[in-house]
Design a protein around this motif. Structure first.
Motif, PDB file in Angstrom:
ATOM      1  N   VAL A   8       0.819  -1.208   0.000  1.00 53.10           N
ATOM      2  CA  VAL A   8       0.000   0.000   0.000  1.00 53.10           C
ATOM      3  C   VAL A   8       0.858   1.266   0.000  1.00 53.10           C
ATOM      4  CG1 VAL A   8      -1.690   1.327   1.338  1.00 53.10           C
ATOM      5  CG2 VAL A   8      -1.931  -1.156   1.123  1.00 53.10           C
ATOM      6  N   TYR A   9       1.919   1.295   0.803  1.00 51.05           N
ATOM      7  CA  TYR A   9       2.714   2.510   0.991  1.00 51.05           C
ATOM      8  C   TYR A   9       4.066   2.478   0.276  1.00 51.05           C
ATOM      9  CZ  TYR A   9      -0.703   3.527   4.631  1.00 51.05           C
ATOM     10  OH  TYR A   9      -1.864   3.772   5.311  1.00 51.05           O
ATOM     11  N   ASP A  10       4.244   1.568  -0.650  1.00 51.15           N
ATOM     12  CA  ASP A  10       5.555   1.412  -1.287  1.00 51.15           C
ATOM     13  C   ASP A  10       6.053   2.710  -1.926  1.00 51.15           C
ATOM     14  OD1 ASP A  10       5.381  -1.181  -0.483  1.00 51.15           O
ATOM     15  OD2 ASP A  10       5.521  -2.072  -2.476  1.00 51.15           O
ATOM     16  N   GLU A  11       5.205   3.386  -2.692  1.00 52.13           N
ATOM     17  CA  GLU A  11       5.640   4.606  -3.376  1.00 52.13           C
ATOM     18  C   GLU A  11       5.963   5.710  -2.373  1.00 52.13           C
ATOM     19  OE1 GLU A  11       6.416   4.977  -6.546  1.00 52.13           O
ATOM     20  OE2 GLU A  11       6.001   2.824  -6.734  1.00 52.13           O
ATOM     21  N   MET A  12       5.194   5.800  -1.302  1.00 54.99           N
ATOM     22  CA  MET A  12       5.496   6.795  -0.275  1.00 54.99           C
ATOM     23  C   MET A  12       6.835   6.502   0.386  1.00 54.99           C
ATOM     24  SD  MET A  12       3.624   7.779   3.325  1.00 54.99           S
ATOM     25  CE  MET A  12       2.031   8.217   2.640  1.00 54.99           C
ATOM     26  N   ILE A  13       7.106   5.251   0.664  1.00 56.80           N
ATOM     27  CA  ILE A  13       8.365   4.897   1.320  1.00 56.80           C
ATOM     28  C   ILE A  13       9.548   5.208   0.411  1.00 56.80           C
ATOM     29  CG2 ILE A  13       9.732   2.942   2.172  1.00 56.80           C
ATOM     30  CD1 ILE A  13       7.016   1.812   3.223  1.00 56.80           C
ATOM     31  N   ILE A  14       9.413   4.957  -0.881  1.00 52.53           N
ATOM     32  CA  ILE A  14      10.473   5.315  -1.823  1.00 52.53           C
ATOM     33  C   ILE A  14      10.727   6.816  -1.771  1.00 52.53           C
ATOM     34  CG2 ILE A  14      11.102   5.448  -4.270  1.00 52.53           C
ATOM     35  CD1 ILE A  14       9.531   2.792  -4.636  1.00 52.53           C
ATOM     36  N   GLN A  15       9.658   7.622  -1.772  1.00 53.21           N
ATOM     37  CA  GLN A  15       9.819   9.079  -1.692  1.00 53.21           C
ATOM     38  C   GLN A  15      10.465   9.494  -0.377  1.00 53.21           C
ATOM     39  OE1 GLN A  15       6.687  11.762  -2.733  1.00 53.21           O
ATOM     40  NE2 GLN A  15       6.005  10.574  -4.485  1.00 53.21           N
ATOM     41  N   LEU A  16      10.046   8.884   0.732  1.00 59.11           N
ATOM     42  CA  LEU A  16      10.637   9.220   2.027  1.00 59.11           C
ATOM     43  C   LEU A  16      12.127   8.893   2.050  1.00 59.11           C
ATOM     44  CD1 LEU A  16       7.830   7.986   4.448  1.00 59.11           C
ATOM     45  CD2 LEU A  16       8.684  10.332   4.287  1.00 59.11           C
ATOM     46  N   LEU A  17      12.494   7.754   1.518  1.00 60.57           N
ATOM     47  CA  LEU A  17      13.909   7.379   1.485  1.00 60.57           C
ATOM     48  C   LEU A  17      14.719   8.351   0.637  1.00 60.57           C
ATOM     49  CD1 LEU A  17      13.531   3.503   1.175  1.00 60.57           C
ATOM     50  CD2 LEU A  17      14.384   4.760   3.160  1.00 60.57           C
ATOM     51  N   LYS A  18      14.149   8.802  -0.471  1.00 61.15           N
ATOM     52  CA  LYS A  18      14.845   9.784  -1.302  1.00 61.15           C
ATOM     53  C   LYS A  18      15.035  11.093  -0.542  1.00 61.15           C
ATOM     54  CE  LYS A  18      13.428   8.128  -5.886  1.00 61.15           C
ATOM     55  NZ  LYS A  18      12.629   8.436  -7.113  1.00 61.15           N
ATOM     56  N   LEU A  19      14.045  11.475   0.273  1.00 59.92           N
ATOM     57  CA  LEU A  19      14.143  12.705   1.047  1.00 59.92           C
ATOM     58  C   LEU A  19      15.143  12.584   2.194  1.00 59.92           C
ATOM     59  CD1 LEU A  19      10.326  13.511   1.202  1.00 59.92           C
ATOM     60  CD2 LEU A  19      12.047  14.941   0.079  1.00 59.92           C
ATOM     61  N   ILE A  20      15.104  11.460   2.888  1.00 58.13           N
ATOM     62  CA  ILE A  20      15.966  11.261   4.059  1.00 58.13           C
ATOM     63  C   ILE A  20      17.406  11.008   3.647  1.00 58.13           C
ATOM     64  CG2 ILE A  20      16.368   9.806   6.090  1.00 58.13           C
ATOM     65  CD1 ILE A  20      13.318   9.222   6.056  1.00 58.13           C
ATOM     66  N   GLN A  21      17.597  10.295   2.538  1.00 58.43           N
ATOM     67  CA  GLN A  21      18.931   9.939   2.041  1.00 58.43           C
ATOM     68  C   GLN A  21      19.800   9.287   3.135  1.00 58.43           C
ATOM     69  OE1 GLN A  21      20.582  10.129  -1.168  1.00 58.43           O
ATOM     70  NE2 GLN A  21      18.377  10.088  -1.647  1.00 58.43           N
ATOM     71  N   PRO A  22      19.320   8.210   3.728  1.00 55.48           N
ATOM     72  CA  PRO A  22      20.101   7.559   4.790  1.00 55.48           C
ATOM     73  C   PRO A  22      21.345   6.873   4.237  1.00 55.48           C
ATOM     74  CG  PRO A  22      18.221   6.201   4.176  1.00 55.48           C
ATOM     75  CD  PRO A  22      18.063   7.499   3.435  1.00 55.48           C
ATOM     76  N   LYS A  23      22.386   6.884   5.038  1.00 56.53           N
ATOM     77  CA  LYS A  23      23.626   6.197   4.665  1.00 56.53           C
ATOM     78  C   LYS A  23      23.766   4.852   5.377  1.00 56.53           C
ATOM     79  CE  LYS A  23      24.938   9.553   2.048  1.00 56.53           C
ATOM     80  NZ  LYS A  23      24.844   9.383   0.572  1.00 56.53           N
ATOM     81  N   ARG A  24      22.963   4.683   6.408  1.00 60.99           N
ATOM     82  CA  ARG A  24      23.007   3.435   7.165  1.00 60.99           C
ATOM     83  C   ARG A  24      21.569   3.090   7.566  1.00 60.99           C
ATOM     84  NH1 ARG A  24      26.741   0.255   9.724  1.00 60.99           N
ATOM     85  NH2 ARG A  24      26.075  -0.735  11.660  1.00 60.99           N
ATOM     86  N   VAL A  25      21.092   1.918   7.142  1.00 63.08           N
ATOM     87  CA  VAL A  25      19.690   1.544   7.304  1.00 63.08           C
ATOM     88  C   VAL A  25      19.592   0.180   7.975  1.00 63.08           C
ATOM     89  CG1 VAL A  25      17.492   1.131   6.134  1.00 63.08           C
ATOM     90  CG2 VAL A  25      19.096   2.811   5.198  1.00 63.08           C
ATOM     91  N   LEU A  26      18.668   0.069   8.929  1.00 57.58           N
ATOM     92  CA  LEU A  26      18.333  -1.205   9.551  1.00 57.58           C
ATOM     93  C   LEU A  26      16.935  -1.607   9.101  1.00 57.58           C
ATOM     94  CD1 LEU A  26      18.764  -3.528  11.611  1.00 57.58           C
ATOM     95  CD2 LEU A  26      17.844  -1.989  13.370  1.00 57.58           C
ATOM     96  N   ASP A  27      16.803  -2.788   8.523  1.00 60.72           N
ATOM     97  CA  ASP A  27      15.508  -3.328   8.108  1.00 60.72           C
ATOM     98  C   ASP A  27      15.154  -4.467   9.054  1.00 60.72           C
ATOM     99  OD1 ASP A  27      13.234  -4.281   6.886  1.00 60.72           O
ATOM    100  OD2 ASP A  27      14.185  -4.748   4.964  1.00 60.72           O
ATOM    101  N   ILE A  28      14.167  -4.242   9.907  1.00 58.80           N
ATOM    102  CA  ILE A  28      13.753  -5.244  10.888  1.00 58.80           C
ATOM    103  C   ILE A  28      12.651  -6.105  10.285  1.00 58.80           C
ATOM    104  CG2 ILE A  28      12.567  -5.560  13.098  1.00 58.80           C
ATOM    105  CD1 ILE A  28      14.080  -3.146  14.135  1.00 58.80           C
ATOM    106  N   GLY A  29      12.881  -7.408  10.265  1.00 62.55           N
ATOM    107  CA  GLY A  29      11.921  -8.335   9.677  1.00 62.55           C
ATOM    108  C   GLY A  29      11.857  -8.213   8.165  1.00 62.55           C
ATOM    109  N   PRO A  30      12.979  -8.401   7.468  1.00 59.83           N
ATOM    110  CA  PRO A  30      12.992  -8.170   6.016  1.00 59.83           C
ATOM    111  C   PRO A  30      12.148  -9.149   5.214  1.00 59.83           C
ATOM    112  CG  PRO A  30      15.033  -9.208   6.716  1.00 59.83           C
ATOM    113  CD  PRO A  30      14.298  -8.823   7.969  1.00 59.83           C
ATOM    114  N   GLY A  31      11.862 -10.325   5.787  1.00 58.39           N
ATOM    115  CA  GLY A  31      11.027 -11.287   5.068  1.00 58.39           C
ATOM    116  C   GLY A  31      11.612 -11.650   3.729  1.00 58.39           C
ATOM    117  N   GLN A  32      10.895 -11.342   2.649  1.00 59.49           N
ATOM    118  CA  GLN A  32      11.350 -11.655   1.305  1.00 59.49           C
ATOM    119  C   GLN A  32      12.330 -10.615   0.754  1.00 59.49           C
ATOM    120  OE1 GLN A  32       8.123 -12.594  -1.377  1.00 59.49           O
ATOM    121  NE2 GLN A  32       6.981 -13.683   0.189  1.00 59.49           N
ATOM    122  N   GLY A  33      12.598  -9.560   1.527  1.00 57.79           N
ATOM    123  CA  GLY A  33      13.546  -8.539   1.083  1.00 57.79           C
ATOM    124  C   GLY A  33      12.905  -7.423   0.291  1.00 57.79           C
ATOM    125  N   LYS A  34      11.612  -7.179   0.508  1.00 54.90           N
ATOM    126  CA  LYS A  34      10.922  -6.144  -0.250  1.00 54.90           C
ATOM    127  C   LYS A  34      11.545  -4.764  -0.067  1.00 54.90           C
ATOM    128  CE  LYS A  34       7.201  -3.766   0.882  1.00 54.90           C
ATOM    129  NZ  LYS A  34       5.818  -3.360   1.195  1.00 54.90           N
TER     130      LYS A  34
END
Length: 229
Positions: A8-34
């Motif tokens: 549902v929120y995939d496009e929003m999350i892509i936009q947020l990541l572009k805005l935040i521009q993180p250099k170090r990211v933790l993905d909790i519960g990656p599952g299939q790696g989406k």
């Protein structure tokens, strides 16, 4: 198939990541790696750490080729691990995962991460139950805690929205970031991505609601903020 996450929120999350521009990211519960795929679409130049509770997912979904580093463990244990207490992240992703934890452990985790991250992005369902045994899912996929915006009232800077049963929460942590929360929310709302129904059909434009409490002092007649914005 287990390890799935709603889109549902995939496009929003892509936009947020572009805005935040993180250099170090933790993905909790990656599952299939989406979220690794979403980070790739955001064209991040980041060191990415996946923390997965189910060791069978690592090979099943080829997680080591999707993240810079893969760790096996329960994210609910992080506040109690000495080696985790001085590890910082620009962004933490918790997608379709926090509802798998008891509420007390989830809140402990969010408090712990607020100190140690610039942003925390949480995606969680409400009103959703499925039978893990009947669907042959891992028991760790069970929904055992209910989350809504009322569970984040302790936090002084967050934004959220709901679409059908799916919710997104964007928390501004205590670590520095290149963009303030109100700026990120303003950018999303000014050029909102389209949200989808759970079935995949187009639904509506996104709109984040901002919830903040001022953290300022006055000195010599001038106000100043002592909280990372």
């Amino acid at each position: 198939m287990s390890g799935m996450s709603a889109n549902v929120y995939d496009e929003m999350i892509i936009q947020l990541l572009k805005l935040i521009q993180p250099k170090r990211v933790l993905d909790i519960g990656p599952g299939q790696g989406k979220y690794a795929a979403l980070m790739a679409q955001a064209e991040l130049n980041a060191y990415t750490v996946a923390l997965e509770i189910d060791p069978t997912y690592v090979d099943q979904f080829d997680l080591r080729n999707k993240y810079s580093e893969v760790r096996i463990g329960d994210a609910g244990d992080l506040p109690y691990l000495p080696e985790a207490r001085n590890e910082l992240f620009d962004c933490v992703l918790i997608g379709d995962c926090i509802e798998h934890m008891p509420k007390s452990r989830g809140l402990d985790l969010l408090n712990f991460l607020t100190y140690r991250s610039g942003y925390i992005i949480v995606v969680a369902p409400e009103f959703s139950y499925y039978d893990t045994a009947a669907n042959n899912f891992a028991h760790t996929e069970s929904h055992i805690s209910v989350w809504s915006e009322y569970d984040f009232q302790w936090h002084d800077r967050f934004a959220y929205m709901r679409s059908e049963i799916m919710q997104i929460f964007v928390l501004r942590g205590y670590q520095p970031s290149s963009i303030a929360l109100d700026q990120a929310v303003g950018a999303i709302n000014a050029n909102p991505p389209r949200l989808k129904l759970l079935s995949g059909e187009d639904l509506k434009p996104a709109h984040l609601e901002l919830r903040t409490r001022a953290r300022t002092e006055f000195l010599n007649g001038h106000s100043y903020a002592y909280r990372q914005m």
